[in-house]
Write an enzyme that holds these catalytic residues in place. Sequence first.
Site, short mmCIF file in Angstrom:
data_model
loop_
_atom_site.label_atom_id
_atom_site.label_comp_id
_atom_site.label_asym_id
_atom_site.label_seq_id
_atom_site.Cartn_x
_atom_site.Cartn_y
_atom_site.Cartn_z
N GLU A 105 10.71 6.49 4.33
CA GLU A 105 11.00 5.06 4.47
C GLU A 105 12.46 4.77 4.09
OE1 GLU A 105 7.06 2.50 3.87
OE2 GLU A 105 7.43 3.84 2.19
N GLU A 125 0.80 8.69 3.04
CA GLU A 125 0.16 7.73 2.14
C GLU A 125 -1.35 7.62 2.34
OE1 GLU A 125 4.48 6.42 2.22
OE2 GLU A 125 3.04 7.24 3.64
#
Length: 696
Positions: A105, A125
């Site tokens: 990210e 995740e």
Amino acid sequence: MTGSVSLTMEDNLAFIEISNPPVNALSQTIRESLVNAITEAQKDTDVEAIILYGQGKHFIAGADIREFNLPPKEPSLPDTIQIIEECTKPVIAALAGSVLGGGLEVALGAHFRVALKDAKLGLPEVTLGLIPGAGGTQRLPRLIGIEKSIEIATFGKPVSASESLEIGLIDDLSDETDALQAGKAFAHIILNNQAPIKRLSSLTCEALKPKIASNWQQTLKKKFRGQIAPLKCLEALNMAASHSFADGMKEERAIFMSLRESDQRVALTHVFFAERAAAKLPDLANIKSGSVSQIGIVGGGTMGAGIAVSCLLAGYNTCMVERDEEAAQKGKQTVFQMLASAVKRGRISAKRYDEIEASFIATTEYSIFKNADLVIEAVFEDFDAKKAVFQQLESYCPDHCILASNTSYLDLNEIAQTTTRPQNVIGLHFFSPAHIMKLLEIVIPDQVDAKIIANCFDFAKRLGKIAVRSGVCDGFIGNRLMMRYRLAADAAVIAGASPYEVDQAIVKFGFAMGPYAVSDLAGIDIAWASRKRRAAIRDPRELVTNYMEKLCEMGRFGRKTKRGYYLYDELNPNGVEDPEVLELINQERNERGISPRHISTDEIAKRYLLAMINEACKILEEGIAHRPLDIDLTLIHGYGFPRWKGGPMHYADQLGLAKILHDIKALQNEDNWFWEPASLLEKLVAEGKTFSDLNS
């Protein structure tokens, strides 16, 4: 919190190094320092471009998940990444090693991405019960499209640097071996070409066609049955096409925070830490392990061949001994069939396959073990057969050699006493198929040397296994538990449920298969042989169902004979219900004078789990398992307990131990012996403690 970020200048470039060993996790300290470094570089009028890179082998391997249970601290990761993206000077992420989760990210917040060839990029995740929460679901689709983003984010598997270049996830693949140098070289290219800054938040992406979106939803429901995060991740990714970037970020964050508080996230985080704690044993902390390089296997059946393949895939020099030449050649053939499959799956190269084929030896001569560091016996479950093997090993193996048995049930202390070096004897219980299943029970006899134990944990780590320490008892941790909860299933069948209803209840709970389908897959003659072996020591109060004996006497051994609890044929490779089995069960109920009653799906699962948890407590009491987390890992990696429920001990904590104890006591009225509560469970409830308290 640990970690630091350093800012250095060279000519017209600013270098921001992120340092938080071992994998540069994004702790609060790192986030705050990163914001300060970006701000300072932005203000410096001499700086024309900024390079972000990680110290050591990795860029950033994600957030610091130790912070999940702490109150949020500023700056948040989304805010940190927004500051990076809004920088008016080009920001280049120079990627190496792990670029995962929050690390990717951050890279997506940069304006350019250049990677070394060893880089692995991903958003894992979902494996922790979460979705990317710092713009991953909004920036990634804008860069590579929604469908490719689904493949990366909902499955949680990283992609290679070369594939990342192919799909447009990175701008360049560098031949450099150092991330800083790769970033510097790429910075000069974009400055020389006056390349415009690319902010992903300003891009748009096309929505999936309704049919494709529906197909993805069905695929995820099937693959991740019972799990919340993959479907929520799909929902967030789709918002990149239907929402503005700002609104998509708000929705993503709301989903992330909701999942952060979910039971599944807590369970999956527990498993994550348990897997890392399993091999960290206090009594081995100061033991220096030796080197293991030469491996020998005795037995070339499915299990022995699988163990050999597991060792070969890990790079060990491995050889095999069988009882006669025909068996040796058959074992060798099985090994290479498994390795050929590994080539197809990309686990090894064709060149490595050819190297193994040229060097691997399968023979009848034990003298091949003259330089072995570890020999693993994998013959059938018969004490006399194993005794004969160990006597041979003692004659041919060097004094330092570890003598290991793959026995599933037999007494390792008794096996050790058949040799003059019991300090070298240990249990290495692999699970079938051994080259695929991750669990390895390391079974500790009374006289084994601590250095042997340490060597075996190192061996397991190199194999890529989750190693769990077990004491010696019938069935060790896993099979002892399985025998107990299987008895609860058998009792439910005699009381009124069918084997098929039991399987359906257990699958509904989250297991991939129910106990009767598992028995058919393994071969129900295996349990039959175990019952015969245990007949002399079995408690007379233990339930033995006659119909199971009759199935075995009829030669119905499961899938391999096309008939077991289920019927199998070409049209029904996974089996269908068999009326003949139901008739045998009804006959036994009549013989026992039992009027069958309806047993609900919830009651079946409840009894199954209560039996599992209660027996696990007794295993802890006896010191067979040292920590509840070892039991959780055993059931997850060896027996299909749903990972997203954290294992039976964690699941019991979530339900509440007082409730578990109450429910077990309520069942004592029907069978006081089977449902006798473990004293440890009663003690924990009395003291207001949990199984989690025992893990530390």
